[in-house]
Write an enzyme that holds these catalytic residues in place. Sequence first.
Site, PDB file in Angstrom:
ATOM      1  N   ARG A  62      46.617  41.184  49.644  1.00 22.52           N
ATOM      2  CA  ARG A  62      45.354  41.264  48.898  1.00 22.52           C
ATOM      3  C   ARG A  62      44.217  41.295  49.911  1.00 22.52           C
ATOM      4  O   ARG A  62      43.946  40.293  50.571  1.00 22.52           O
ATOM      5  CB  ARG A  62      45.197  40.096  47.925  1.00 22.52           C
ATOM      6  CG  ARG A  62      43.824  40.061  47.271  1.00 22.52           C
ATOM      7  CD  ARG A  62      43.697  39.056  46.137  1.00 22.52           C
ATOM      8  NE  ARG A  62      44.348  39.514  44.922  1.00 22.52           N
ATOM      9  CZ  ARG A  62      44.078  39.037  43.699  1.00 22.52           C
ATOM     10  NH1 ARG A  62      43.159  38.105  43.528  1.00 22.52           N
ATOM     11  NH2 ARG A  62      44.737  39.494  42.652  1.00 22.52           N
ATOM     12  N   HIS A  92      44.599  47.876  41.549  1.00 23.67           N
ATOM     13  CA  HIS A  92      45.336  46.635  41.255  1.00 23.67           C
ATOM     14  C   HIS A  92      46.567  47.036  40.425  1.00 23.67           C
ATOM     15  O   HIS A  92      46.663  46.740  39.240  1.00 23.67           O
ATOM     16  CB  HIS A  92      44.428  45.685  40.490  1.00 23.67           C
ATOM     17  CG  HIS A  92      44.900  44.262  40.443  1.00 23.67           C
ATOM     18  ND1 HIS A  92      46.018  43.803  41.128  1.00 23.67           N
ATOM     19  CD2 HIS A  92      44.407  43.175  39.781  1.00 23.67           C
ATOM     20  CE1 HIS A  92      46.176  42.518  40.887  1.00 23.67           C
ATOM     21  NE2 HIS A  92      45.227  42.111  40.077  1.00 23.67           N
ATOM     22  N   GLN A  96      48.656  44.570  38.227  1.00 27.50           N
ATOM     23  CA  GLN A  96      47.985  44.257  36.966  1.00 27.50           C
ATOM     24  C   GLN A  96      48.247  45.348  35.937  1.00 27.50           C
ATOM     25  O   GLN A  96      48.517  45.074  34.755  1.00 27.50           O
ATOM     26  CB  GLN A  96      46.478  44.115  37.212  1.00 27.50           C
ATOM     27  CG  GLN A  96      45.696  43.732  35.978  1.00 27.50           C
ATOM     28  CD  GLN A  96      46.007  42.320  35.524  1.00 27.50           C
ATOM     29  OE1 GLN A  96      45.936  41.388  36.314  1.00 27.50           O
ATOM     30  NE2 GLN A  96      46.344  42.143  34.257  1.00 27.50           N
ATOM     31  N   ARG A 102      52.372  39.235  34.151  1.00 26.68           N
ATOM     32  CA  ARG A 102      52.295  39.468  35.603  1.00 26.68           C
ATOM     33  C   ARG A 102      53.587  38.993  36.276  1.00 26.68           C
ATOM     34  O   ARG A 102      54.123  39.654  37.169  1.00 26.68           O
ATOM     35  CB  ARG A 102      51.089  38.718  36.198  1.00 26.68           C
ATOM     36  CG  ARG A 102      49.726  39.223  35.762  1.00 26.68           C
ATOM     37  CD  ARG A 102      49.454  40.617  36.288  1.00 26.68           C
ATOM     38  NE  ARG A 102      49.577  40.698  37.733  1.00 26.68           N
ATOM     39  CZ  ARG A 102      48.641  40.345  38.610  1.00 26.68           C
ATOM     40  NH1 ARG A 102      47.484  39.906  38.183  1.00 26.68           N
ATOM     41  NH2 ARG A 102      48.848  40.462  39.915  1.00 26.68           N
TER      42      ARG A 102
HETATM   43  N1   CP Z   1      44.332  39.164  37.424  1.00 26.03           N
HETATM   44  C1   CP Z   1      44.459  38.689  38.686  1.00 26.03           C
HETATM   45  O1   CP Z   1      44.836  39.398  39.608  1.00 26.03           O
HETATM   46  O2   CP Z   1      44.154  37.373  38.821  1.00 26.03           O
HETATM   47  P1   CP Z   1      44.032  36.576  40.192  1.00 26.03           P
HETATM   48  O3   CP Z   1      42.801  37.112  40.902  1.00 26.03           O
HETATM   49  O4   CP Z   1      43.890  35.161  39.776  1.00 26.03           O
HETATM   50  O5   CP Z   1      45.261  36.833  41.024  1.00 26.03           O
HETATM   51  N1  NVA Z   2      38.060  43.582  39.371  1.00 20.09           N
HETATM   52  C1  NVA Z   2      38.374  42.214  39.729  1.00 20.09           C
HETATM   53  C2  NVA Z   2      39.775  41.888  39.331  1.00 20.09           C
HETATM   54  C3  NVA Z   2      40.196  40.471  39.607  1.00 20.09           C
HETATM   55  C4  NVA Z   2      41.637  40.217  39.291  1.00 20.09           C
HETATM   56  C5  NVA Z   2      38.167  41.999  41.212  1.00 20.09           C
HETATM   57  O1  NVA Z   2      38.513  42.897  41.998  1.00 20.09           O
HETATM   58  O2  NVA Z   2      37.649  40.958  41.595  1.00 20.09           O
END
Ligand code: CP
Ligand code: NVA
Length: 297
Positions: free
Chosen positions: A108, A135, A138, A283
């Site tokens: 990440r 993502h 997700q 997830r």
């Molecule tokens: N939706 C999601 O990726 O959540 P987190 O940022 O908590 O991992």
């Molecule tokens: N769009 C958001 C998603 C978080 C899971 C971000 O990138 O922060």
Amino acid sequence: MTTPLEISLAGRDFLRSSDLVPAEAEAILDRAVELRLAPKQPLLPGATLGLYFAKHSTRTRVSFSAGMAQLSGAAIHLAPEELQLSRGESLPDTARALSGYLDALAVRVHSHEELEQWAHWASIPVINALTAEEHPCQALADALTMRDRLGSLEGVHVAWVGDGSNVCTSLARLGLLLGYEVVAACPPGYEPAVDVHLVRDPREAVRSADVIVTDTWVSMGQEAEHDRRIRDLDAYRLDAALLAHASPEAFVMHCLPAHPGEEITADVLYGDRSAIWDEAENRLHVQKALLALLLGV
Ligand code: CP
Ligand code: NVA
């Protein structure tokens, strides 16, 4: 438990939804359903997943960690500030060394280009655990949540409301593989980085929708733009008034974390048309399926 048909993703990276072909995306969802029914199976004994997270996370980090434990493997958290990387060791050298210890690496980071560097230099599968652009894990959970509720994804209408974020991009790209269509209602300057049917009026987007999806108005890395984004997106809040323009069967998704009163109201987030908490749980199931297929079991 068997590997579905002849589908294998062994040794591959998963950086974008579009890295998959339709049969592979379907196989991940099917495998996720199997694993949801029988969550604790020793499919990956001794396997290790590195979690290199340079941004905050609740769901992604914990679901990958719990998922590896449930499959009899282990997850190893790699805090960037604790690695020699933060003292100047190069990303290529870090990726080379980690490839000798780990079976896969979830990353990440802010920049998608950095993720591609990890994938380039690591000889093990690299999984996108979120970048500013995509993502895809997700999106897999979202697709499973929709398929669970609707039976099939073919011809499903998804209305995306608000910021055309990384989550929107991955969801729309996965739809091209799985047969659902995303219509995005976004103000000027907030369009997704993907070719979707775009409208300005959120009421128009939700009118024919089976599913309505939103995301935070201020993604990680956009904190300096907070006030402007909240102002610009104010007409795109997912609230009861907007839901009233949708079919009574339409349900709501959000990747979380949510900001009640901003992009979604609390009554919608916690209401009986919310699939958000099932979506969060999914997830775990899709990522376990992904890991099993990337590690060839
Ligand atoms: N939706 C999601 O990726 O959540 P987190 O940022 O908590 O991992
Ligand atoms: N769009 C958001 C998603 C978080 C899971 C971000 O990138 O922060």
